[in-house]
Design a protein around this motif. Structure first.
Motif, PDB file in Angstrom:
ATOM      1  N   SER A 112      46.697  56.018 -23.541  1.00 16.88           N
ATOM      2  CA  SER A 112      46.161  57.126 -22.757  1.00 16.88           C
ATOM      3  C   SER A 112      44.649  56.987 -22.680  1.00 16.88           C
ATOM      4  CB  SER A 112      46.510  58.478 -23.401  1.00 16.88           C
ATOM      5  OG  SER A 112      47.903  58.686 -23.428  1.00 16.88           O
ATOM      6  N   ALA A 113      44.107  57.274 -21.501  1.00 19.52           N
ATOM      7  CA  ALA A 113      42.658  57.273 -21.309  1.00 19.52           C
ATOM      8  C   ALA A 113      42.233  58.687 -20.937  1.00 19.52           C
ATOM      9  CB  ALA A 113      42.258  56.288 -20.218  1.00 19.52           C
ATOM     10  N   ARG A 114      41.357  59.258 -21.740  1.00 15.06           N
ATOM     11  CA  ARG A 114      40.888  60.623 -21.520  1.00 15.06           C
ATOM     12  C   ARG A 114      39.618  60.590 -20.672  1.00 15.06           C
ATOM     13  NH1 ARG A 114      43.055  64.154 -25.384  1.00 15.06           N
ATOM     14  NH2 ARG A 114      41.168  65.432 -25.454  1.00 15.06           N
ATOM     15  N   VAL A 115      39.698  61.215 -19.491  1.00 13.40           N
ATOM     16  CA  VAL A 115      38.550  61.276 -18.580  1.00 13.40           C
ATOM     17  C   VAL A 115      37.714  62.489 -18.974  1.00 13.40           C
ATOM     18  CG1 VAL A 115      37.799  61.396 -16.187  1.00 13.40           C
ATOM     19  CG2 VAL A 115      39.960  60.256 -16.756  1.00 13.40           C
ATOM     20  N   ASN A 116      36.565  62.234 -19.541  1.00 14.35           N
ATOM     21  CA  ASN A 116      35.741  63.316 -20.064  1.00 14.35           C
ATOM     22  C   ASN A 116      35.001  64.059 -18.948  1.00 14.35           C
ATOM     23  OD1 ASN A 116      36.277  62.990 -22.899  1.00 14.35           O
ATOM     24  ND2 ASN A 116      35.120  61.084 -22.793  1.00 14.35           N
ATOM     25  N   PRO A 117      34.709  65.348 -19.155  1.00 18.25           N
ATOM     26  CA  PRO A 117      34.018  66.143 -18.129  1.00 18.25           C
ATOM     27  C   PRO A 117      32.682  65.558 -17.686  1.00 18.25           C
ATOM     28  CG  PRO A 117      34.921  67.583 -19.825  1.00 18.25           C
ATOM     29  CD  PRO A 117      35.100  66.176 -20.319  1.00 18.25           C
ATOM     30  N   THR A 118      31.994  64.849 -18.586  1.00 14.66           N
ATOM     31  CA  THR A 118      30.706  64.260 -18.208  1.00 14.66           C
ATOM     32  C   THR A 118      30.860  63.262 -17.071  1.00 14.66           C
ATOM     33  OG1 THR A 118      31.019  62.672 -20.010  1.00 14.66           O
ATOM     34  CG2 THR A 118      29.626  64.580 -20.459  1.00 14.66           C
ATOM     35  N   ASP A 119      31.970  62.513 -17.075  1.00 16.60           N
ATOM     36  CA  ASP A 119      32.218  61.561 -16.000  1.00 16.60           C
ATOM     37  C   ASP A 119      32.489  62.279 -14.681  1.00 16.60           C
ATOM     38  OD1 ASP A 119      31.886  58.848 -16.419  1.00 16.60           O
ATOM     39  OD2 ASP A 119      33.757  58.625 -17.496  1.00 16.60           O
ATOM     40  N   LEU A 120      33.330  63.314 -14.717  1.00 14.16           N
ATOM     41  CA  LEU A 120      33.628  64.052 -13.490  1.00 14.16           C
ATOM     42  C   LEU A 120      32.378  64.734 -12.950  1.00 14.16           C
ATOM     43  CD1 LEU A 120      37.124  65.740 -13.938  1.00 14.16           C
ATOM     44  CD2 LEU A 120      36.489  63.813 -12.495  1.00 14.16           C
ATOM     45  N   ALA A 121      31.559  65.286 -13.832  1.00 11.85           N
ATOM     46  CA  ALA A 121      30.326  65.941 -13.393  1.00 11.85           C
ATOM     47  C   ALA A 121      29.416  64.944 -12.679  1.00 11.85           C
ATOM     48  CB  ALA A 121      29.609  66.560 -14.590  1.00 11.85           C
ATOM     49  N   ARG A 122      29.338  63.724 -13.207  1.00 11.64           N
ATOM     50  CA  ARG A 122      28.508  62.691 -12.578  1.00 11.64           C
ATOM     51  C   ARG A 122      29.051  62.325 -11.202  1.00 11.64           C
ATOM     52  NH1 ARG A 122      29.430  57.452 -12.355  1.00 11.64           N
ATOM     53  NH2 ARG A 122      31.053  57.603 -13.954  1.00 11.64           N
ATOM     54  N   LEU A 123      30.373  62.166 -11.086  1.00  7.03           N
ATOM     55  CA  LEU A 123      30.969  61.782  -9.811  1.00  7.03           C
ATOM     56  C   LEU A 123      30.878  62.899  -8.777  1.00  7.03           C
ATOM     57  CD1 LEU A 123      34.113  59.958 -11.215  1.00  7.03           C
ATOM     58  CD2 LEU A 123      32.171  58.887 -10.074  1.00  7.03           C
ATOM     59  N   LEU A 124      30.956  64.153  -9.236  1.00  3.06           N
ATOM     60  CA  LEU A 124      30.864  65.294  -8.324  1.00  3.06           C
ATOM     61  C   LEU A 124      29.417  65.714  -8.077  1.00  3.06           C
ATOM     62  CD1 LEU A 124      33.781  67.486  -9.747  1.00  3.06           C
ATOM     63  CD2 LEU A 124      33.793  66.173  -7.612  1.00  3.06           C
ATOM     64  N   ASP A 125      28.499  65.111  -8.835  1.00  2.00           N
ATOM     65  CA  ASP A 125      27.072  65.421  -8.710  1.00  2.00           C
ATOM     66  C   ASP A 125      26.804  66.903  -8.956  1.00  2.00           C
ATOM     67  OD1 ASP A 125      24.397  64.873  -8.356  1.00  2.00           O
ATOM     68  OD2 ASP A 125      24.458  65.138  -6.177  1.00  2.00           O
TER      69      ASP A 125
END
Length: 270
Positions: A112-125
């Motif tokens: 399992s790979a956990r996608v952390n909120p920091t990554d989503l925040a960066r992609l969503l700007d």
């Protein structure tokens, strides 16, 4: 008799200590080999389960091994946390003793790979982002609030009509409207398609915004709704894992899958 019992206890304690020491050495050598083969920033945590360890080592087979590696980058993501459960792992004792770990075949890997909120925040700007799972009761409450609020600050009941709580999350963050920082909540659906993680924003609402101020903010935010949607390629996960499941769990998105008959030291995409 008492002396014999004391001697047996001492011998048992020594054997247990040797077993745990050998386990630690083996876990460390496997971790170093995995770090090098997978180009990880730090050695992963390796947990060879089961007792005693030495009988497994003599046999060269391990049926219950756990891995955990935080802060790794794959595809468009930069802060994945990878966890895996392995079974049928083969590693000859002489390879461990000689610190010559060149192959680690495994019969089955569930990762399992956990996608952390920091990554989503960066992609969503956007700024700081939190991810919360949704229940059917949560959605019903949100629909009721939207129907009772004509300003639009509480979102749209129509937009939430066909949202499935099992594949949706609530994203909370902040953005700027008219020069002011506004807290917002976005209801987004997620799915796994073609190996990509797709996040589709369905509704947006201001947090704590009411009346005329909330209405103006809601109208401005609704024009930005698509900005909270994204499609992410997590890349080819290690161990030849093919992603087959996506879920929300403990404030993160988790993508997971299973592979069989792989060499753990093969690089992703090999």
């Amino acid at each position: 008799m008492r002396g014999l019992l004391i001697a047996l206890v001492v011998i048992l304690a020594v054997l247990v200590g040797v077993d745990f020491g050998a386990r630690w050495i083996a876990e460390d050598r496997v971790a170093v080999a995995l770090q090098d083969a997978l180009d990880l920033p730090n050695p992963p945590e390796v947990d060879v389960r089961g007792f005693p360890f030495l009988t497994q080592a003599l046999d060269g087979r391990y049926d219950d091994v756990g891995l955990s590696a935080p802060g790794i980058a794959y595809g468009e993501l930069r802060d994945l946390t990878l966890t895996a459960d392995l079974s049928g792992v083969s590693l000859p004792l002489e390879d461990l003793v000689d610190a010559r770990v060149e192959r680690i075949p495994a019969e089955r890997v569930t990762a399992s790979a956990r996608v952390n909120p920091t990554d989503l925040a960066r992609l969503l700007d956007v700024g700081e982002l939190t991810i919360e799972p949704l229940t059917a009761d949560d959605l019903e409450r949100l629909r009721s609030e939207a129907e009772a609020d004509d300003s639009g600050a509480s979102g749209s009941a129509r937009a939430l009509a066909d949202v499935d709580p099992a594949s949706s999350v609530r994203l909370t963050s902040s953005t700027t409207v008219g020069g002011q920082s506004i807290d917002v909540a976005v209801i987004a659906s997620f799915r796994l398609s073609g190996g990509r993680i797709t996040l589709q924003a369905r509704d947006i609402r201001t947090e704590g915004g009411e009346g005329a101020v909330g209405q103006v903010a809601a109208q401005a935010l609704r024009q930005r709704l698509s900005g909270f949607s994204t499609s992410v390629d997590p890349g080819r996960l290690p161990f030849a894992i093919t992603a087959t499941e996506l879920r929300a769990e403990d404030g993160v998105l988790v993508v997971s899958g299973t592979a069989r008959d792989v060499d753990l030291l093969d690089p992703p995409g090999a």
